[in-house]
Scaffold this motif. Structure first.
Motif, PDB file in Angstrom:
ATOM      1  N   ALA A  94    -123.358 -81.039 -33.661  1.00  0.00           N
ATOM      2  CA  ALA A  94    -121.962 -80.615 -33.805  1.00  0.00           C
ATOM      3  C   ALA A  94    -121.325 -80.309 -32.455  1.00  0.00           C
ATOM      4  N   LEU A  95    -122.140 -79.932 -31.483  1.00  0.00           N
ATOM      5  CA  LEU A  95    -121.633 -79.577 -30.157  1.00  0.00           C
ATOM      6  C   LEU A  95    -121.628 -80.743 -29.177  1.00  0.00           C
ATOM      7  N   PHE A  96    -122.588 -81.660 -29.340  1.00  0.00           N
ATOM      8  CA  PHE A  96    -122.777 -82.713 -28.348  1.00  0.00           C
ATOM      9  C   PHE A  96    -122.804 -84.087 -29.028  1.00  0.00           C
ATOM     10  N   PRO A  97    -121.861 -84.961 -28.696  1.00  0.00           N
ATOM     11  CA  PRO A  97    -121.850 -86.305 -29.285  1.00  0.00           C
ATOM     12  C   PRO A  97    -123.060 -87.112 -28.824  1.00  0.00           C
ATOM     13  N   PRO A  98    -123.352 -88.226 -29.496  1.00  0.00           N
ATOM     14  CA  PRO A  98    -124.553 -89.004 -29.179  1.00  0.00           C
ATOM     15  C   PRO A  98    -124.631 -89.448 -27.717  1.00  0.00           C
TER      16      PRO A  98
END
Length: 312
Positions: A119-123
């Motif tokens: 939720a905090l860091f995209p792929p």
């Protein structure tokens, strides 16, 4: 203790939310999870305290200025990281499948922190390569410490036993757009983790001796001749080094050197620095107490002191 008291209300919220999430696990894992969580619940006076795991994101606020909701999410994620790796440690240390019922619980803990990180860091975020690197560091440290004698050869790898803690510091810096600070902050966190391991190993040296596990205090007392499995290494010899030859005094001075190195990094992380000084002072105070008690018992009571000492 400003490093703790300044964040008590926030920590109560983090642990209340952790409890709520575990309560929602499917039966009977919710009950297993709550019972396990209670051992580490900061709100319980008798629980094991692992402050750096959940306070590190708040200590990072001084240099990241992240909004409270994101800091709380990183802290909450790290609580589940802590629970996951403690369960894994239990399973690794168990004999004949003693903790096999904890395997599904470990996976649910892992699912929680991974969900929070996603939720905090995209792929495509650089967070994920760091995340993978910290898992690899942990794996190397827990499998190679006995043969590698890291306390003498590479103290950074002593810290690697808790490398996943750095998800919080690195994650906070990435969210704040301050990736350039990752190397120096990582050095600071690792310095604290080494000292923290030193205190844990002072408390656990008798168990580690019995189990043949690596222990920083034993490594220090042996002076680089790490042979814990040797029949010649006895509890009596170790107690003699600690209680007669003041072995803990030299050990505590190494921790004091760590603090000097931490201060030299000139990071604006007052909470982390105060916490580390608390660790150093605790170890130094114990060494001083040993010396003072020995002086009091020199008139005929030394043998009684040695036979009844149990890390005070």
């Amino acid at each position: 203790m400003d490093w703790l008291s300044a964040h008590k209300v926030k920590m109560d919220e983090v642990f209340a939310e952790t409890e709520s999430l575990i309560r929602a696990f499917p039966e009977p894992l919710n009950h297993h999870g709550l019972a396990y969580f209670a051992k580490f619940d900061l709100r319980q006076p008798s629980s094991t305290k692992n402050y750096i795991c959940y306070l590190l994101p708040y200590w990072m606020q001084e240099i990241t200025h992240l909004p409270t909701d994101r800091v709380k999410k990183l802290s909450l994620a790290n609580v589940f990281v802590m629970l996951y790796y403690f369960v894994v440690d239990d399973i690794m240390d168990a004999a004949k499948g003693e903790h096999k019922d904890k395997l599904p619980l470990a996976n649910l803990f892992q699912l929680q922190f991974q969900k929070m990180y996603r939720a905090l860091f995209p792929p495509q975020s650089p967070f994920w390569p760091y995340y993978e690197a910290y898992v690899l560091e942990w794996a190397e440290a827990v499998t190679g410490e006995l043969s590698g004698d890291y306390f003498h050869t590479d103290q950074r790898k002593v810290a690697w036993k808790a490398s996943p803690v750095k998800n919080a510091s690195t994650g906070a810096l990435l969210l704040a757009g301050k990736a350039e600070l990752i190397p120096v902050v990582t050095s600071a966190v690792e310095q604290v983790l080494v000292t923290l391991q030193m205190l844990d190993d002072w408390a656990d040296w008798e168990d580690d001796l019995d189990e043949g596990s690596y222990n920083c205090l034993l490594a220090f007392l042996l002076g680089g001749e790490m042979r814990i499995e040797s029949d010649s290494l006895t509890s009596e010899w170790i107690k003699h080094q600690i209680y007669v030859r003041d072995g803990l005094e030299g050990y505590s001075e190494i921790a004091a050197t760590h603090h000097e190195e931490l201060v030299a990094l000139e990071l604006s992380m007052k909470g982390l620095s105060e916490f580390h000084l608390h660790l150093v002072d605790s170890l130094r105070a114990t060494a001083k107490e040993i010396k003072e008690k020995r002086k009091q018992l020199l008139s005929g009571g030394l043998s009684y002191f040695l036979s009844n000492s149990s890390n005070f």
